[in-house]
Scaffold this motif. Structure first.
Motif, PDB file in Angstrom:
ATOM      1  N   TRP A   1       9.857  25.822 -27.708  1.00  0.00           N
ATOM      2  CA  TRP A   1       8.846  25.941 -26.660  1.00  0.00           C
ATOM      3  C   TRP A   1       9.282  25.224 -25.387  1.00  0.00           C
ATOM      4  O   TRP A   1       9.983  24.210 -25.442  1.00  0.00           O
TER       5      TRP A   1
ATOM      6  N   THR B   1      14.989  21.346 -20.836  1.00  0.00           N
ATOM      7  CA  THR B   1      15.358  22.218 -21.948  1.00  0.00           C
ATOM      8  C   THR B   1      14.138  22.503 -22.818  1.00  0.00           C
ATOM      9  O   THR B   1      13.187  21.730 -22.840  1.00  0.00           O
ATOM     10  N   PRO B   2      14.172  23.606 -23.546  1.00  0.00           N
ATOM     11  CA  PRO B   2      13.096  23.832 -24.510  1.00  0.00           C
ATOM     12  C   PRO B   2      13.269  22.897 -25.708  1.00  0.00           C
ATOM     13  O   PRO B   2      14.386  22.498 -26.035  1.00  0.00           O
ATOM     14  N   ALA B   3      12.169  22.560 -26.337  1.00  0.00           N
ATOM     15  CA  ALA B   3      12.206  21.818 -27.603  1.00  0.00           C
ATOM     16  C   ALA B   3      12.397  22.822 -28.721  1.00  0.00           C
ATOM     17  O   ALA B   3      11.834  23.916 -28.690  1.00  0.00           O
ATOM     18  N   VAL B   4      13.180  22.449 -29.732  1.00  0.00           N
ATOM     19  CA  VAL B   4      13.402  23.340 -30.870  1.00  0.00           C
ATOM     20  C   VAL B   4      13.139  22.561 -32.160  1.00  0.00           C
ATOM     21  O   VAL B   4      13.716  21.493 -32.373  1.00  0.00           O
TER      22      VAL B   4
END
Lengths: 281, 281, 281, 281
Positions: free
Chosen positions: A48, A55-58
């Motif tokens: 998200w 950066t997106p969190a994964v």
């Protein structure tokens, strides 16, 4: 094979899409209706974007999505306007975090459903085609991650549809060189934080299922009593491996051999065709 | 870095070596004395041969060895006359089962302590040197697994010392080509079910610690009261990253740049020197 | 709900029962035909006796059985003449190793399929009935483990059928005191290393499925060409939640409200009836 | 034993406290300086409040904190003004998610470092003292979770210091009844989303270490060049098992037998004394 969801629109709690719908992705992990496998219990992932990080969190884990408490917790407490979710059914490769989707590179996220046919035989040739500067970052053993690295090699950051076309072209070329009749089967979602590109394609022309949600203004006219539709913006869009419910008029099949772009100002849907690297754009 | 143990001799419960000694491998997972890292909690593995199966069994997991109940269970209930055990301290690569030692190919097992310097930069060149028929079976992302595949490529099954020498030679050559001063640091154990080969080597000549146990008949003369020594055959031998206790006379350092063979009929200890593939044997 | 298998007879590799049959337990973890849930992916466990240790070994993990490599490894390398295997579908309690079957106490192993109705409401009363000397060893949160502790409290080691009857009686009494109409649903297997007791019972008289294999000598007459049958002793017996295949004449339903004993010298099948603690035996 | 951190103040990325400091909690998981164990690798947990959900989110896992990618991801992408973090060193109980801190009930979170002496012997008596309506929600097997349930039983929601005093009084009473000399050793943090209560106490008067950070305005005067201090509000406060760095004037030991309240409008520090349930407040 796998199942996935891509959401873009009004920021919501992830659980509103992942857990609440009648045939949610979590339900699909146990009882997929359109997948090659009914059970998708070999790991999962969500990614998200938030307004205040680059950066997106994964979040990825190796167990099934349906009993994972951390997924439940994060989904019920994190709000996002652009997120991916993926549940995995391994076709043989190891069940490990680095084989779970989405994959990430900087601001970019990638997830995939499908397979490269006889990947075992093509794997080395495809790995050699990855940019040597990117090769050391390959962490897992899936075709899906390698496809991401090929797309990055072929210019994903500058031209996503062109890069994915060249990736598909290379895979088909390598497959044919090894006598593999229908080398590629794919539905793909890729995002950069602002836009989402989704692809549906297979060498044989019988691609895995993919659906997109109807425009919100049309849905409001169809379902004037649906409270949920009042709270989300007109630009909100879902792209999913299989419909999350049975409300009439909500889900539309993505045509064979096509790609779409979900973006501010108007989404588009176009024809997709693999390309070879030297091809004119 | 990591710690490991190789056992060959009278069949015993694995726990007699893994759990019972004063400074057992399990204790080393929390409090290593000679390792680069005091904590080795990034996964573990054991591999053991049994008389009635062709291949060794391999049990690996991603958590620390010290709190793993399945390791405790199997160690206290499985008896073997040739087994490996390894505890891992990751130098950055993912903590996943496919990065845990020992690695296996048919009847062969392999484990490693050490590192390829700047592996990130050398990884692709080394992967390309792997036999294309073997390449698709690479599952993890460690230097250790890649070293195993290189040794298999260079004839491990026919000539273990020669294959490991050629593997080391290739790594040093690749390292020097990339301007890496001391490319290789390794202690390795490899077995085929009948024999165990162990190697101690580093490009800089300052290799990680490695010890082998004294001949059992000598130990019996030294420690006539040690009941344990009466129950094991004269051919029993342990090779370990660090001594399992402080009993005098038990542990001998493996010399720099050498390899040993533990085998029926008499063990040997010889000089080890990297070789290039075209070198005369 | 869950699925399980109990094997007693000629020592074999566990994989011959767990992986090889057409509708093996591993297949049932993905596609159970007779279970309440088709997917049993919330953990698994195996327990096996070996001739040279006092206690059975127990291997349990929280992921699905179908993709667990350690289960595959151990099953293909460990031989036993008395073993249990269990796959779990959680009815809400946590997915954790201490909630996986089989449970063990000394030489005794226990596994269960079924449920205590409204366990949440009965849990405290049942826990209070556990022998205070045993209470501290409760590690998980399932009804199944608590049933084991109740049976141990009521004399499992001396009189398994009587202890299980008193356990069932207490659960029904506690249930009725809380207004729960059909408190108990169970199929149970318990072993001490020499014998296996299996129980099929439910308060409502509609118990979960349970089958036992036909005598080996009868099977040999029925299937003279089945090589497998020649290699196993006449006393070999399987008790399973659902048949492992469709070979005619192999599987017999355990009758409602009954228990069996698999033992050297002749198995028995008897009526099971819950008892209250003061009841005459 | 364990290590923990409680943060209250200006919303920040969790990573700024959990990963960035010189001797961060992640560093303490490998190299604790003041803990009973130097390694805290038996699971971890974080819990954080967000403005738009009623309950805190809790992320817990069984592996070490130092190599957990999901912890890294969430910490670098989630912002909160009130959060807990805990790393665990098991004193024997199972390494499972339900034994990881923080524990949660509605809006309340709880974490603990220390132990109930001879918990094995006291466990049943203490469990019986838990409100029967709460008992069924006990999921794990730790003393820490049971202490939380006792505090809830004794009115944690209405009067945290009084409830914790009655919990401590009961534990000491139960301990003395069983002849345990110093039954309780604890540092505790508990929060309701607005305030944080922290406790330091042990029966023997030699409690585990606990520190609180100096008022931000004082720190600014001491360290006028520290950029970090300019970005956080004056009410920001950290309470930690051991200092996160060596900057002079930042860390103050919480006195023996005391508790503090971190709250809007002014923190307080008071004497803590166990109480029996009938005691006047």
């Amino acid at each position: 094979m796998c199942r996935w969801i891509a959401y873009s629109g009004t920021p919501i709690l992830l659980s509103q899409v992942l857990f609440q719908p009648e045939h949610s992705l979590i339900d699909q992990s146990l009882h997929s209706r359109m997948g090659v496998e009914t059970t998708n219990g070999d790991g999962f992932g969500i990614g998200w974007y938030t307004p205040d990080t680059d950066t997106p969190a994964v979040l990825r884990d190796v167990g099934p999505a349906w009993n994972n408490r951390n997924l439940l917790e994060v989904s019920h407490h994190v709000r996002s306007g652009l997120f991916f979710a993926h549940i995995r059914a391994s076709t043989g490769t190891a069940v490990q975090q680095t084989n779970c989707h989405p994959f990430r590179s900087g601001r970019w996220m990638w997830m995939h459903n499908g397979a490269i046919s006889e990947f075992h035989r093509l794997r080395r040739d495809l790995a050699l085609a990855v940019d040597p500067a990117l090769y050391p970052d390959i962490e897992g053993s899936t075709d899906s991650e390698l496809m991401f690295f090929l797309a990055l090699t072929f210019g994903l950051r500058e031209d996503p549809p062109g890069a994915v076309a060249r990736m598909a072209g290379l895979i088909e070329k390598a497959g044919h060189a090894h006598g593999v009749p229908n080398p590629l089967q794919m539905t793909i979602a890729v995002a950069d934080g602002d836009r989402v590109w989704t692809f549906r394609y297979s060498s044989e022309g019988r691609s895995r299922s993919l659906f997109y949600s109807t425009r919100v203004d049309t849905l409001r006219a169809l379902h004037p009593d649906a409270a949920f539709l009042r709270d989300i913006s007109e630009e909100t869009r879902l792209v999913v491996s299989e419909p999350l419910g049975t409300l009439p008029g909500v889900w539309n099949e993505v045509p064979e051999s096509s790609y779409g772009i979900v973006q501010p100002g108007g989404d588009v849907l176009r024809t997709f065709r693999p390309a070879l690297q030297g091809d004119p754009a």
